[in-house]
Design a protein around this motif. Structure first.
Motif, PDB file in Angstrom:
ATOM      1  N   ARG A  28       1.010  -1.099  -0.154  1.00 37.65           N
ATOM      2  CA  ARG A  28       0.045  -0.058  -0.091  1.00 37.65           C
ATOM      3  C   ARG A  28       0.813   1.388   0.073  1.00 37.65           C
ATOM      4  N   LEU A  29       0.500   2.229  -0.644  1.00 29.05           N
ATOM      5  CA  LEU A  29       1.140   3.535  -0.909  1.00 29.05           C
ATOM      6  C   LEU A  29       0.196   4.570  -0.708  1.00 29.05           C
ATOM      7  N   ARG A  30       0.479   5.468   0.035  1.00 26.92           N
ATOM      8  CA  ARG A  30      -0.340   6.713   0.468  1.00 26.92           C
ATOM      9  C   ARG A  30       0.185   7.583  -0.492  1.00 26.92           C
ATOM     10  N   ASP A  31      -0.518   8.359  -1.503  1.00 27.85           N
ATOM     11  CA  ASP A  31       0.054   9.586  -2.105  1.00 27.85           C
ATOM     12  C   ASP A  31       0.152  10.832  -1.453  1.00 27.85           C
ATOM     13  N   LYS A  32       0.812  11.962  -2.024  1.00 24.03           N
ATOM     14  CA  LYS A  32       0.635  13.005  -1.250  1.00 24.03           C
ATOM     15  C   LYS A  32      -0.626  13.606  -1.065  1.00 24.03           C
ATOM     16  N   ASP A  33      -1.528  13.350  -1.971  1.00 27.27           N
ATOM     17  CA  ASP A  33      -3.055  13.935  -1.855  1.00 27.27           C
ATOM     18  C   ASP A  33      -3.728  13.043  -0.931  1.00 27.27           C
ATOM     19  N   GLY A  34      -3.098  12.004  -0.417  1.00 25.71           N
ATOM     20  CA  GLY A  34      -4.206  10.895   0.406  1.00 25.71           C
ATOM     21  C   GLY A  34      -4.662   9.859  -0.411  1.00 25.71           C
ATOM     22  N   THR A  35      -4.595   9.789  -1.589  1.00 24.02           N
ATOM     23  CA  THR A  35      -5.029   8.805  -2.353  1.00 24.02           C
ATOM     24  C   THR A  35      -4.537   7.372  -1.910  1.00 24.02           C
ATOM     25  N   SER A  36      -4.972   6.378  -1.719  1.00 20.88           N
ATOM     26  CA  SER A  36      -4.516   4.994  -1.553  1.00 20.88           C
ATOM     27  C   SER A  36      -4.053   4.241  -2.682  1.00 20.88           C
ATOM     28  N   LEU A  37      -2.928   3.878  -2.866  1.00 18.76           N
ATOM     29  CA  LEU A  37      -2.717   2.907  -4.299  1.00 18.76           C
ATOM     30  C   LEU A  37      -2.056   1.787  -3.686  1.00 18.76           C
ATOM     31  N   VAL A  38      -2.301   0.627  -4.546  1.00 19.37           N
ATOM     32  CA  VAL A  38      -1.906  -0.742  -4.386  1.00 19.37           C
ATOM     33  C   VAL A  38      -0.986  -1.202  -5.292  1.00 19.37           C
ATOM     34  N   MET A  39       0.011  -1.768  -4.962  1.00 14.42           N
ATOM     35  CA  MET A  39       1.000  -2.606  -5.855  1.00 14.42           C
ATOM     36  C   MET A  39       0.818  -4.103  -5.677  1.00 14.42           C
ATOM     37  N   LEU A  40       0.861  -5.020  -6.538  1.00 11.89           N
ATOM     38  CA  LEU A  40       0.595  -6.166  -6.357  1.00 11.89           C
ATOM     39  C   LEU A  40       1.207  -6.911  -7.579  1.00 11.89           C
ATOM     40  N   PRO A  41       1.540  -8.571  -7.698  1.00 12.15           N
ATOM     41  CA  PRO A  41       1.978  -8.886  -8.626  1.00 12.15           C
ATOM     42  C   PRO A  41       0.756  -8.765  -9.897  1.00 12.15           C
ATOM     43  N   GLU A  42       1.577  -8.836 -10.938  1.00 12.51           N
ATOM     44  CA  GLU A  42       0.279  -8.822 -12.295  1.00 12.51           C
ATOM     45  C   GLU A  42      -0.691  -9.720 -12.349  1.00 12.51           C
ATOM     46  N   SER A  43       0.091 -11.237 -12.082  1.00 12.99           N
ATOM     47  CA  SER A  43      -0.616 -12.312 -12.097  1.00 12.99           C
ATOM     48  C   SER A  43      -1.798 -12.410 -11.043  1.00 12.99           C
ATOM     49  N   LYS A  44      -1.680 -11.889  -9.866  1.00 14.37           N
ATOM     50  CA  LYS A  44      -2.775 -11.779  -8.934  1.00 14.37           C
ATOM     51  C   LYS A  44      -3.891 -10.611  -9.391  1.00 14.37           C
ATOM     52  N   LEU A  45      -3.550  -9.649 -10.192  1.00 20.88           N
ATOM     53  CA  LEU A  45      -4.609  -8.584 -10.738  1.00 20.88           C
ATOM     54  C   LEU A  45      -5.194  -9.457 -11.858  1.00 20.88           C
ATOM     55  N   ARG A  46      -4.364 -10.140 -12.626  1.00 22.29           N
ATOM     56  CA  ARG A  46      -5.193 -10.973 -13.809  1.00 22.29           C
ATOM     57  C   ARG A  46      -6.246 -12.021 -13.108  1.00 22.29           C
ATOM     58  N   LEU A  47      -5.871 -12.631 -12.079  1.00 21.10           N
ATOM     59  CA  LEU A  47      -6.744 -13.628 -11.544  1.00 21.10           C
ATOM     60  C   LEU A  47      -7.997 -12.849 -10.771  1.00 21.10           C
ATOM     61  N   LEU A  48      -7.707 -11.752 -10.266  1.00 24.52           N
ATOM     62  CA  LEU A  48      -8.959 -10.897  -9.841  1.00 24.52           C
ATOM     63  C   LEU A  48      -9.871 -10.343 -10.907  1.00 24.52           C
ATOM     64  N   GLU A  49      -9.293 -10.087 -11.993  1.00 22.36           N
ATOM     65  CA  GLU A  49      -9.924  -9.369 -13.100  1.00 22.36           C
ATOM     66  C   GLU A  49     -10.649 -10.696 -13.641  1.00 22.36           C
ATOM     67  N   VAL A  50     -10.205 -11.893 -13.972  1.00 21.20           N
ATOM     68  CA  VAL A  50     -10.815 -12.860 -14.623  1.00 21.20           C
ATOM     69  C   VAL A  50     -12.109 -13.385 -13.624  1.00 21.20           C
ATOM     70  N   LEU A  51     -11.606 -13.563 -12.384  1.00 20.97           N
ATOM     71  CA  LEU A  51     -12.675 -13.906 -11.443  1.00 20.97           C
ATOM     72  C   LEU A  51     -14.056 -12.932 -11.243  1.00 20.97           C
ATOM     73  N   SER A  52     -13.416 -11.667 -11.399  1.00 20.88           N
ATOM     74  CA  SER A  52     -14.915 -10.754 -11.348  1.00 20.88           C
ATOM     75  C   SER A  52     -15.387 -10.678 -12.579  1.00 20.88           C
ATOM     76  N   GLU A  53     -14.979 -10.885 -13.832  1.00 19.10           N
ATOM     77  CA  GLU A  53     -15.534 -11.069 -15.237  1.00 19.10           C
ATOM     78  C   GLU A  53     -16.281 -12.282 -15.250  1.00 19.10           C
ATOM     79  N   TRP A  54     -15.777 -13.374 -14.689  1.00 22.29           N
ATOM     80  CA  TRP A  54     -16.750 -14.626 -14.807  1.00 22.29           C
ATOM     81  C   TRP A  54     -17.686 -14.647 -13.679  1.00 22.29           C
ATOM     82  N   SER A  55     -17.428 -14.172 -12.633  1.00 16.45           N
ATOM     83  CA  SER A  55     -18.576 -14.125 -11.545  1.00 16.45           C
ATOM     84  C   SER A  55     -19.758 -13.162 -11.926  1.00 16.45           C
TER      85      SER A  55
END
Length: 154
Positions: A28-55
């Protein structure tokens, strides 16, 4: 998950720790304006996208089927390839899809889901051909079959 929230300045000062946390699953990374950003492995992002799409597709199909009428091609949208299946087959597809989604989530890998979808799409393509459909779904009696002789080799 990590409880550490990195600051924008950590991109320069704690880059190694930030990348290590991201490789481990999430940073987790908090930007200067307070926005919370997340960094994760691309494979995990792909998994989440595919699970979301098919769900989402499963929920949509369940809603269509619950109406009690055969969904039209436009109702099915991106799932229009399912149009060759009857209501019983669609129920079985939804059951298989749900089980594959659970397995993909548990495994952290979409391989099981990909196999399920490939098998159903292959079957759908076979059923689109009228001759194949009649062979696959038609009634067959023992008298329909005859013993084949050995071919002559000349």
């Amino acid at each position: 998950m990590t409880d550490t929230i990195f600051q924008a300045s950590d991109l320069a000062n704690k880059r190694t720790e930030l990348l290590s946390a991201a490789r481990s699953g999430l940073a987790r990374l908090r930007d200067k304006d307070g926005t919370s950003l997340v960094m994760l492995p691309e494979s995990k992002l792909r998994l989440l996208e595919v699970l979301s799409e098919w769900s989402r597709a499963l929920l949509r199909l369940e809603a269509l089927i619950s109406r009690g009428v055969t969904p039209s091609i436009s109702d099915l949208g991106e799932l229009a390839w399912l149009r060759v299946f009857d209501a019983e087959d669609l129920q079985e597809f939804m059951s298989d899809l749900q089980a594959s989604l659970v397995a993909a989530h548990a495994d952290g890998d979409v391989a099981t889901l990909d196999e399920c979808l490939h098998a159903w799409r292959t079957t759908a393509r076979q059923l689109e051909d009228p001759l194949r459909r009649s062979v696959l779904l038609g009634r067959h009696e023992p008298a329909d079959f005859v013993e084949a002789g050995r071919p002559d080799h000349e």
